[in-house]
Design an enzyme around this catalytic site. Structure first.
Site, PDB file in Angstrom:
ATOM      1  N   LYS A  95     -13.860  -1.543  -2.275  1.00  0.00           N
ATOM      2  CA  LYS A  95     -13.332  -2.413  -3.338  1.00  0.00           C
ATOM      3  C   LYS A  95     -13.489  -3.906  -3.051  1.00  0.00           C
ATOM      4  CE  LYS A  95     -10.017   0.800  -5.412  1.00  0.00           C
ATOM      5  NZ  LYS A  95      -8.643   1.016  -5.884  1.00  0.00           N
ATOM      6  N   ASP A 124      -6.930  -1.481 -11.970  1.00  0.00           N
ATOM      7  CA  ASP A 124      -5.775  -0.780 -11.387  1.00  0.00           C
ATOM      8  C   ASP A 124      -4.449  -1.394 -11.866  1.00  0.00           C
ATOM      9  OD1 ASP A 124      -7.018   1.217  -9.907  1.00  0.00           O
ATOM     10  OD2 ASP A 124      -7.259  -0.059  -8.142  1.00  0.00           O
TER      11      ASP A 124
HETATM   12  P1  NDP Z   1      -3.547   0.924   1.429  1.00  0.00           P
HETATM   13  O1  NDP Z   1      -3.961   1.739   2.615  1.00  0.00           O
HETATM   14  O2  NDP Z   1      -4.287  -0.321   1.104  1.00  0.00           O
HETATM   15  O3  NDP Z   1      -1.981   0.521   1.601  1.00  0.00           O
HETATM   16  C1  NDP Z   1      -1.018   1.460   1.964  1.00  0.00           C
HETATM   17  C2  NDP Z   1       0.373   0.813   1.980  1.00  0.00           C
HETATM   18  O4  NDP Z   1       1.325   1.838   2.235  1.00  0.00           O
HETATM   19  C3  NDP Z   1       0.553  -0.227   3.068  1.00  0.00           C
HETATM   20  O5  NDP Z   1       1.412  -1.240   2.616  1.00  0.00           O
HETATM   21  C4  NDP Z   1       1.225   0.582   4.197  1.00  0.00           C
HETATM   22  O6  NDP Z   1       2.029  -0.209   5.036  1.00  0.00           O
HETATM   23  C5  NDP Z   1       2.108   1.483   3.387  1.00  0.00           C
HETATM   24  N1  NDP Z   1       2.448   2.707   4.122  1.00  0.00           N
HETATM   25  C6  NDP Z   1       1.667   3.808   4.304  1.00  0.00           C
HETATM   26  N2  NDP Z   1       2.343   4.732   5.024  1.00  0.00           N
HETATM   27  C7  NDP Z   1       3.566   4.207   5.300  1.00  0.00           C
HETATM   28  C8  NDP Z   1       4.714   4.673   6.015  1.00  0.00           C
HETATM   29  N3  NDP Z   1       4.732   5.887   6.568  1.00  0.00           N
HETATM   30  N4  NDP Z   1       5.800   3.878   6.084  1.00  0.00           N
HETATM   31  C9  NDP Z   1       5.801   2.649   5.516  1.00  0.00           C
HETATM   32  N5  NDP Z   1       4.731   2.144   4.832  1.00  0.00           N
HETATM   33  C10 NDP Z   1       3.630   2.918   4.732  1.00  0.00           C
HETATM   34  O7  NDP Z   1      -3.549   1.935   0.211  1.00  0.00           O
HETATM   35  P2  NDP Z   1      -3.651   1.576  -1.354  1.00  0.00           P
HETATM   36  O8  NDP Z   1      -2.764   0.434  -1.642  1.00  0.00           O
HETATM   37  O9  NDP Z   1      -5.064   1.501  -1.748  1.00  0.00           O
HETATM   38  O10 NDP Z   1      -3.070   2.915  -2.006  1.00  0.00           O
HETATM   39  C11 NDP Z   1      -1.702   3.261  -1.912  1.00  0.00           C
HETATM   40  C12 NDP Z   1      -1.445   4.494  -2.746  1.00  0.00           C
HETATM   41  O11 NDP Z   1      -1.659   4.175  -4.113  1.00  0.00           O
HETATM   42  C13 NDP Z   1      -2.382   5.670  -2.437  1.00  0.00           C
HETATM   43  O12 NDP Z   1      -1.600   6.812  -2.257  1.00  0.00           O
HETATM   44  C14 NDP Z   1      -3.233   5.808  -3.671  1.00  0.00           C
HETATM   45  O13 NDP Z   1      -3.500   7.155  -3.965  1.00  0.00           O
HETATM   46  C15 NDP Z   1      -2.350   5.226  -4.744  1.00  0.00           C
HETATM   47  N6  NDP Z   1      -3.111   4.648  -5.857  1.00  0.00           N
HETATM   48  C16 NDP Z   1      -2.822   5.107  -7.111  1.00  0.00           C
HETATM   49  C17 NDP Z   1      -3.486   4.605  -8.188  1.00  0.00           C
HETATM   50  C18 NDP Z   1      -3.154   5.130  -9.534  1.00  0.00           C
HETATM   51  O14 NDP Z   1      -3.912   4.828 -10.469  1.00  0.00           O
HETATM   52  N7  NDP Z   1      -2.070   5.848  -9.710  1.00  0.00           N
HETATM   53  C19 NDP Z   1      -4.532   3.571  -8.063  1.00  0.00           C
HETATM   54  C20 NDP Z   1      -4.734   3.119  -6.701  1.00  0.00           C
HETATM   55  C21 NDP Z   1      -4.042   3.668  -5.651  1.00  0.00           C
HETATM   56  P3  NDP Z   1       1.431  -1.026   6.291  1.00  0.00           P
HETATM   57  O15 NDP Z   1       0.841  -2.298   5.738  1.00  0.00           O
HETATM   58  O16 NDP Z   1       2.599  -1.257   7.160  1.00  0.00           O
HETATM   59  O17 NDP Z   1       0.388  -0.131   6.921  1.00  0.00           O
END
Ligand code: NDP
Length: 288
Positions: A74, A110
């Site tokens: 992206k 998005d």
């Molecule tokens: P990223 O990997 O960029 O970000 C993930 C985020 O989740 C980070 O802030 C991370 O925190 C946090 N996180 C993950 N696991 C944990 C945990 N166990 N405890 C605390 N914080 C956690 O992913 P994306 O932002 O790209 O995607 C996130 C979700 O959104 C995905 O599941 C994806 O499927 C969904 N999504 C849905 C869409 C839709 O149209 N419905 C569109 C795009 C995405 P940290 O920074 O601390 O690692």
């Protein structure tokens, strides 16, 4: 037998990702093309990070009408485009490319998909609302920028990793002027009484880890709060179910996924997207 000259040519779009095999967007978009009688084909294409430049040249060579980008492309795709829409520029990431008059233009649908779901599915106008995001990844960034542009009055980013959370807050303040702050997420997050919208923008609860929930003090969830989840699979996450038990209104991540695809469909084809066909196609995928 002599007849009308036939065209077997199809207009091509698709998605580049790695991994990409389980991405269900093809089912939703193909159902929409077929329902509208369009001779278009949506391809799910595995592109390794080191081959993105070649893939983008291929997109031009095949005269494809556009492409979706998913993990990990992206941000990396940006140098391969001719221009960015204002919101893709603000977000700093592209999930949809449209080929137009020889140019490749990058968009981000998005956040707009989420915004449309908030407005149309939940019936809530973000203007003047106080909003909390759990998470600071790519999805949170796109959604938070759009919420700021839509007039949210205050945005809090609650994130485990401080650097990522602070960077997003800085970005929001700088690019949109919204009042924003970062909160460290080490223990359970307690939702303050003045918050209007709470959004899980982390990957917690995504299939197959369906029992997992973001750490939120459920006693702080009120019945006048709108609780949203970005997770589309399963749409009914454990978090939303628990929030409903507290009396809150909820919004699942399926609507966002449908609308971000519908916006891309409209930009590519110029045709009104068949929203209910797209939603049904995805519901069937996630139910199977
Ligand atoms: P990223 O990997 O960029 O970000 C993930 C985020 O989740 C980070 O802030 C991370 O925190 C946090 N996180 C993950 N696991 C944990 C945990 N166990 N405890 C605390 N914080 C956690 O992913 P994306 O932002 O790209 O995607 C996130 C979700 O959104 C995905 O599941 C994806 O499927 C969904 N999504 C849905 C869409 C839709 O149209 N419905 C569109 C795009 C995405 P940290 O920074 O601390 O690692």
């Amino acid at each position: 037998m002599a007849g009308q000259p036939r065209s077997y040519k199809e207009d091509l779009v698709g998605v580049f990702g790695y991994p990409v095999a389980e991405n269900p967007t093809c089912v939703m978009q193909q159902a929409a093309f077929d329902a509208c009688g369009l001779r278009w084909r949506y391809l799910t294409i595995e592109v390794r990070p080191e081959q993105l430049a070649d893939a983008m040249r291929g997109l031009r060579a095949f005269n494809m009408r556009g492409i979706n980008l998913t993990i990990p492309h992206k941000v990396a795709v940006i140098p391969h485009l001719d221009r960015l829409s204002p919101e893709a520029q603000l977000i700093g990431a592209v999930n949809t490319v449209v080929a137009q008059e020889g140019e490749l233009i990058g968009y981000n649908t998005d956040g707009k998909g989420f915004l449309r779901s908030v407005r149309e599915d939940a019936g809530v106008d973000p203007r003047g609302k106080r909003v909390v995001f759990l998470g600071a990844g790519g999805a949170a960034r796109a959604m938070a920028v759009e919420m700021a542009l839509a007039g949210a009055s205050h945005i809090v980013i609650v994130n485990r990793t401080a650097a990522r959370g602070k960077e997003l807050v800085h970005h929001l303040r700088e690019k949109t002027g919204v009042a924003a702050e970062y909160l460290s997420w080490q223990d359970e997050y307690t939702v303050p009484p003045d918050v209007d919208i709470l959004i899980n923008a982390t990957s917690i609860g995504l299939f197959p880890n369906v029992a997992e929930m973001p750490r939120v003090a459920m006693s702080s969830i009120r019945d006048d709060l709108l609780v949203c989840d970005v997770i589309p699979n399963p749409p009914r996450t454990a978090f939303l179910t628990a929030a409903e038990r507290r009396g809150a209104r909820t919004l699942d991540g399926l609507g966002m996924l449908v609308y971000q695809g519908a916006i891309a469909f409209q930009m590519w084809t110029g045709v009104e997207p068949p929203i209910s066909v797209m939603r049904r196609a995805l519901e069937e995928v996630f139910a199977s």
